[in-house]
Design an enzyme around this catalytic site. Sequence first.
Site, PDB file in Angstrom:
ATOM      1  N   TRP A  46       3.744  -5.741  -0.839  1.00 61.04           N
ATOM      2  CA  TRP A  46       3.512  -4.437  -1.503  1.00 61.04           C
ATOM      3  C   TRP A  46       3.302  -3.341  -0.477  1.00 61.04           C
ATOM      4  O   TRP A  46       3.718  -2.197  -0.673  1.00 61.04           O
ATOM      5  CB  TRP A  46       2.330  -4.532  -2.467  1.00 61.04           C
ATOM      6  CG  TRP A  46       2.546  -5.601  -3.476  1.00 61.04           C
ATOM      7  CD1 TRP A  46       1.780  -6.718  -3.694  1.00 61.04           C
ATOM      8  CD2 TRP A  46       3.658  -5.711  -4.383  1.00 61.04           C
ATOM      9  NE1 TRP A  46       2.341  -7.502  -4.677  1.00 61.04           N
ATOM     10  CE2 TRP A  46       3.479  -6.913  -5.114  1.00 61.04           C
ATOM     11  CE3 TRP A  46       4.775  -4.929  -4.649  1.00 61.04           C
ATOM     12  CZ2 TRP A  46       4.379  -7.335  -6.096  1.00 61.04           C
ATOM     13  CZ3 TRP A  46       5.685  -5.347  -5.626  1.00 61.04           C
ATOM     14  CH2 TRP A  46       5.479  -6.532  -6.335  1.00 61.04           C
ATOM     15  N   ASP A  47       2.663  -3.689   0.635  1.00 57.80           N
ATOM     16  CA  ASP A  47       2.514  -2.712   1.717  1.00 57.80           C
ATOM     17  C   ASP A  47       3.883  -2.326   2.286  1.00 57.80           C
ATOM     18  O   ASP A  47       4.127  -1.152   2.582  1.00 57.80           O
ATOM     19  CB  ASP A  47       1.679  -3.311   2.852  1.00 57.80           C
ATOM     20  CG  ASP A  47       0.186  -3.260   2.591  1.00 57.80           C
ATOM     21  OD1 ASP A  47      -0.250  -2.454   1.752  1.00 57.80           O
ATOM     22  OD2 ASP A  47      -0.542  -4.034   3.225  1.00 57.80           O
ATOM     23  N   LEU A  48       4.730  -3.325   2.476  1.00 58.15           N
ATOM     24  CA  LEU A  48       6.043  -3.041   3.061  1.00 58.15           C
ATOM     25  C   LEU A  48       6.872  -2.143   2.140  1.00 58.15           C
ATOM     26  O   LEU A  48       7.527  -1.202   2.597  1.00 58.15           O
ATOM     27  CB  LEU A  48       6.808  -4.345   3.325  1.00 58.15           C
ATOM     28  CG  LEU A  48       6.197  -5.322   4.338  1.00 58.15           C
ATOM     29  CD1 LEU A  48       7.061  -6.576   4.445  1.00 58.15           C
ATOM     30  CD2 LEU A  48       6.035  -4.680   5.709  1.00 58.15           C
ATOM     31  N   GLY A  59       5.417   1.371   2.182  1.00 60.20           N
ATOM     32  CA  GLY A  59       5.756   2.087   3.416  1.00 60.20           C
ATOM     33  C   GLY A  59       7.123   2.747   3.321  1.00 60.20           C
ATOM     34  O   GLY A  59       7.297   3.917   3.689  1.00 60.20           O
TER      35      GLY A  59
END
Lengths: 411, 411
Positions: B172-174, B177
């Site tokens: 989810w962070d990727l 981003g």
Amino acid sequence: MSDTLHPSGVLSGMRVIEAAAFVAAPLGGMTLAQMGADVIRIDTLGGGLDYRRWPVTANNTSLFWCGLNKSKRSVALDLGKPEGREMAMALITAPGKDAGILLTNFPARGWLDHDKLKEQREDLIQLTVQGDRHGGSAVDYTINSRVGIPYITGDERGASANEAVNHVLPAWDLVTGQMAAVGLLAAERHRFRTGQGQHVKLPLEDVALAAVSHLGLIAEAQLGQQRERHGNELFGAFGRDFTTSDGERVIVVGLTLKQWQAICEVMGLREAVQALGERLGLDLNLEGDRFKARKELGVMVAGWMARHTFAQAAAALTKQGACWGKYQTLTQLVTQDEACSPANPMFRTIDQPGVGAHLAAGLPLNFSGAARIPAAAAPVLGQHTGEVLSELLGVTQAQYGSMCDRGVVAR
Amino acid sequence: MSDTLHPSGVLSGMRVIEAAAFVAAPLGGMTLAQMGADVIRIDTLGGGLDYRRWPVTANNTSLFWCGLNKSKRSVALDLGKPEGREMAMALITAPGKDAGILLTNFPARGWLDHDKLKEQREDLIQLTVQGDRHGGSAVDYTINSRVGIPYITGDERGASANEAVNHVLPAWDLVTGQMAAVGLLAAERHRFRTGQGQHVKLPLEDVALAAVSHLGLIAEAQLGQQRERHGNELFGAFGRDFTTSDGERVIVVGLTLKQWQAICEVMGLREAVQALGERLGLDLNLEGDRFKARKELGVMVAGWMARHTFAQAAAALTKQGACWGKYQTLTQLVTQDEACSPANPMFRTIDQPGVGAHLAAGLPLNFSGAARIPAAAAPVLGQHTGEVLSELLGVTQAQYGSMCDRGVVAR
């Protein structure tokens, strides 16, 4: 003009032709569509490779296809016929200052040959999502196995310790989809300033390799530090799953010092943690030392959880501003979680042909300078063929009727 | 001008100030930097929340921080002092047609208050990555538990069947981003045409909720179809891990008909599959029916694999154009895989201060209209403070010396 077009969107006026299947490229196109771009998907008559991709309804309508093609227009042509392919090339290269943009994950040959398309529109921007950098075939799951993730996922203790655990979420596809949108926006910015189009290539394999590099995993392996499988433990800090006295499961994370102190405060662990740090010779204010002491800290937190119901734990953690989450099934998510309901303005109940009413998400980006575009259904296959051929290419009703007769478009 | 600036990049001329920690926002900034934007990271003296995030080297240099801040410039200021905060606000709002862009995941208050910043630069674009849409705290792992993925990941048969399996990859962070980069490019496009800046908000929670909606998982759950845990089986088609006679593990995928036929061709399964389909009353040319028959098909494919070495299987599958991949550890990836080596033009061996020489990835997007920007090391904290204050704000050497004396910047 179709009601899928939003003159108020942050990308309104931009037109993108999409010829694509599966997750990455369609997701990239939908991201642009949900910002107001006019994204026109070209499919072959009867639908492409992903038209029946699971999950499907009882009547075999693909929830996957509908989910990834929301807010787009659909043109269906017989791409097996030269006339169908010519029509597709004409749509891709049709005039328009903010048009001439193609998003695809099909090989750049035939009607998608970049050089041939450039003969019709010199400033064409084409973005091709590829398996690997040589154009070879690869999918999310065959790449995930390559980059080492399945060997560091899952239970460290159980029978599965030597096994590989595949991911279920096609994470690489999701990242690649957003990078496709990035690539198109960057190329269009460049064209706006220089007048020059280009062919942008985006290999799924390179997306995954870059991500493991960026997260430090490649450097770590090259330095000879072998990443172990740590089960549900958050690497390098404190965080894992715990069970409350009434059998609910929650994750609690103490990544930053503030998050960690919130946990200690809620659970009254300050002195015990201090004593543990002294016993182990660790400074538990440091995230790395918390990871080293994760087993002992886990026992303390697990003990507190086992003495509290979910409701008690949730109230106390929330009050203290701790970082935590509940484990939910997808059914619990859609029936019990306020964030996954129309109370969240990103969501809207749509009526999807072939599916019926269900909740659908718009764009997670919320632009203060543009109205939020409500989630809209995916088109019916070929729904906009006549409208788009007329708008972009000036095809008359008589010409369209004749194309129907020749089987290039569906009646 | 610093050697991290690339006048030939597709985004050259764009300037972004980043005030951020952890994965999502720094990754969004790095994506822009790797396309040639001048991304200037502002940190507090001594480094921010993620400056020691694991993995780290033996000397406690963070491979994570270095990996996510490549190709940026670094300014370090004492943000605890009013003068440091004023200097940061001046950098964010410094003049420049393609500047005035702020990327952050810190709360929009104090020196990051959007309204206050707008007083200094009316057309400011600010993108704030948030935990949830109300600005509450959340990280990748606490959101992943919410959206149901841990309950459908991992072994369906073993002891862990009732357990949750966290992901290791912060997917989810990727995704967030890349969406941050999308949001900034879209907002900058809008500003270029209208002159108007804006505040864009991007909640990590909404990114995950939108993705499970787009993949059809929310609709599926709302329709009452409960997604089961299917272990390593690819949902809705054919694909899983197999072991070769010499003990290597490979994944084989038959998602499209062409991919499936390639597997049957390589393994000589055409007749056996035909007979199986007749016995089960399934049409195994349909992906969904292949999923229904996955156990029986898996036995056939497993049998072939058990009779072939990895080298034999790899050669045969590759020759036929089948979709497959090898399971590798991260160590195998960096030591044995050609795609993760300088033979792949995305990679380059960089010399990272505090770490030494290692392989680092540039941008997966390959623009035909702009030279590939080689991967570059992350800055040393504060490396560009003097240079940037001089360039953007006209701070003289004497003024800088005086700021050193007051402890606003490090000497």
